[in-house]
Scaffold this motif. Sequence first.
Motif, PDB file in Angstrom:
ATOM      1  N   GLY C 124       0.810  -1.201   0.000  1.00  0.00           N
ATOM      2  CA  GLY C 124       0.000   0.000   0.000  1.00  0.00           C
ATOM      3  C   GLY C 124       0.847   1.255   0.000  1.00  0.00           C
ATOM      4  O   GLY C 124       0.578   2.195  -0.743  1.00  0.00           O
ATOM      5  N   TRP C 125       1.898   1.265   0.808  1.00  0.00           N
ATOM      6  CA  TRP C 125       2.701   2.473   0.894  1.00  0.00           C
ATOM      7  C   TRP C 125       3.576   2.646  -0.317  1.00  0.00           C
ATOM      8  O   TRP C 125       3.721   3.749  -0.853  1.00  0.00           O
ATOM      9  N   GLY C 126       4.200   1.589  -0.762  1.00  0.00           N
ATOM     10  CA  GLY C 126       5.198   1.716  -1.811  1.00  0.00           C
ATOM     11  C   GLY C 126       4.618   2.109  -3.156  1.00  0.00           C
ATOM     12  O   GLY C 126       5.351   2.504  -4.047  1.00  0.00           O
ATOM     13  N   SER C 127       3.290   2.010  -3.303  1.00  0.00           N
ATOM     14  CA  SER C 127       2.739   2.297  -4.622  1.00  0.00           C
ATOM     15  C   SER C 127       2.589   3.774  -4.886  1.00  0.00           C
ATOM     16  O   SER C 127       2.281   4.150  -6.003  1.00  0.00           O
ATOM     17  N   ASN C 128       2.734   4.605  -3.890  1.00  0.00           N
ATOM     18  CA  ASN C 128       2.649   6.043  -4.101  1.00  0.00           C
ATOM     19  C   ASN C 128       1.305   6.439  -4.701  1.00  0.00           C
ATOM     20  O   ASN C 128       1.239   7.186  -5.663  1.00  0.00           O
TER      21      ASN C 128
END
Lengths: 162, 221, 314
Positions: C124-128
């Motif tokens: 979730g976080w890494g997808s920007n």
Amino acid sequence: MADIIFYIIALSTCLFAFLTVASRDVFHSAVWLSLTLLSVAAIYFYLDAQFLGVIQVLVYIGGIITLFIFAIKLTAKIGDKTIQQANEQALLSGLAAFVFFIILFKMIALHPWAELQPQAPVFSLEDIGKSMLTTYVLPFEFLSLLLLAAMVGAIVIGKVRK
Amino acid sequence: MFRQIKVIYLGFISLLIGMRVTAQNFFAPAVTLDYPRKKKPMEHNFRGMVDLIPPDCVICYQCIKICPTAALFLSHTQKVEAEKKVKEITKFTFNAELCCFCGLCDEICPTDAIFMNKLYEVSAFSHDQILSIDLMNPNKYKHLDSNYSLDAEINDNKLRTVGIAPKPAPAAAAVAPAAGASPANPAAPAAPGPTTSTATETKPADGGPTTNPTTENKQPS
Amino acid sequence: MMNLLIGGISVVGFISLSAMFLIWLERKISAHIQNRMGPMICGWHGSLQSIADSLKLLLKENIVPSGADKLVWSLAPFFVTVPVVMAFLTVPFSKTLIVRDLNVGILYVASITSICVLGIFMAGWGSNNKYSLLGGMRSAAQIISYEVPLLLSIVLVVMEAGTLSMQGIVQAQEQGWYVLKPNLAFAFLIYLISSTAEVNRVPFDIPEAESELGAGYHTEYTGMKFAMFFVAEYTNLVVVSAIATTLFLGGWQGPLLPGLFWFLIKVYGLVCLSMWVRWTLPRVRMDQMMTFAWKVLTPLSILNLLVSGWWMVR
């Protein structure tokens, strides 16, 4: 054969630990830390301390790393800045660390360690459970009280003030 | 407190009821068709592509005059055969891009030579295949649908003609065949197809001059 | 040593086949429930459709979102898939077919599946991407909330069986399956609900809801990485069904057929039950879901634990 597995696990532990302190981003450090702790759990499994390995994964990775990540990403202050990796004293401190490593290595390698029996004494799970509730019941209850106090404190601190 | 327990209990029961409905639907037959393998036949007044029965055409040019988009093109020559003047079609093409599938050519044709067949899978790979479809060629739509057969479409059309309501049973109707049916098909049948029970055709009993079927059918019966 | 290797490889093979089979099964079951037919073209009634889909996913372009945190984004699928595969280590397929019967079997499975939270949050976080972030955070909150009733219902089984090892729990059910005892039947119910929430399935699939939030935390994944998430979801479903079978339904025990058949029948029966519920219920709202976990399931399972404990020592 068994040795190779140990070398791989030890190598991965060291590698991930190094990456933890060498990352510039706090979130990356947390990710590498979780992999380090997973490697430590692997060492526990390798030494047949299965209960300890399982508790390591459950508590450290399932609890503490999750807490780290929530704290890093859901509070605005911690995750924003990149960590400065090296200042002007980098070379000197690297030399000091290397000397320290040589001293420790010599101490550990040259010490006459007693050979452990091939089969370490195995404490069964029932023994751990029984001792927790008979011999060590006071620390056990005290720890649960401590956890309760921590939870109440967290709720009080985190409450929205009107 | 008890209200909450009741709410939880009701929620659980509603889940079970829902699961029963779902299970019933699981065993019910599907309402969709396995399309490329099973196809549904179209209704009796479905207007597909334009088709032609070449021997029936009397080259009256009515369809060309009535086509609102000029999608049809006809040209003929006259020949002398056994001391009679005989007209012969040289070129009768149909532009499927211009056609708006209104069915007027089918309704106005006095011999019902031009009709609309039941073909609905009409994609082609290039424009050339649909810009001038040669209506004289019995295999004109083979490249679109390999099961196409002119005779089958003619057969379909005998029973179900665009613009004509299907006939009631022969015992009930003492009328002559419907207006617009071609003299070449004297057996304008009592169609067993889906009768819409709207207009029944009114027809002068002794086969007067063939009248325009569209206006004919709008008269109250 | 060789045993472990063969066991591991066969488990991985079983997982791959099972995931493909389950994808096909889900599509067929959902189709028939909705009065339509599902995939019919590839193979008999679409049975080769999964293979066609896998080939398609392999051939897709691997798009990395431009602002993505590359390390975290690339590692996330592995953090989600690997723990789920590792959980098969202690699943008893039959009396002799188990990769390694750890004496802390069930606790091992519970601890390993808690690593998935990390992977989902990283995805979730890494997808920007706002939708992925929302999906990832909701999923993380959901999973750690529902771990509590899950573990409490497992604790009840362990209390009853007296051992943590999986084969031990199956052996302890020789007199009668645990689902036939009332307090354990209730624990079974709580386990089923919590495990549905653990694997992000309807009615608890807010994080990856297909019609809200884009596709939740796996929006930005294409090709093989998306295939890993997809396989991980269905494999997770098989894992929780396998655990439920072992703990409550008597594992591989059954009258005539060899143990492996009974185990597979029970596991796939529970999987079909989960799919049946999936196509019956609408999605639960996020706050309703959290309320349900903390205010309903946790007190109920604690109450169950208290009553069962009192009954055992009275």
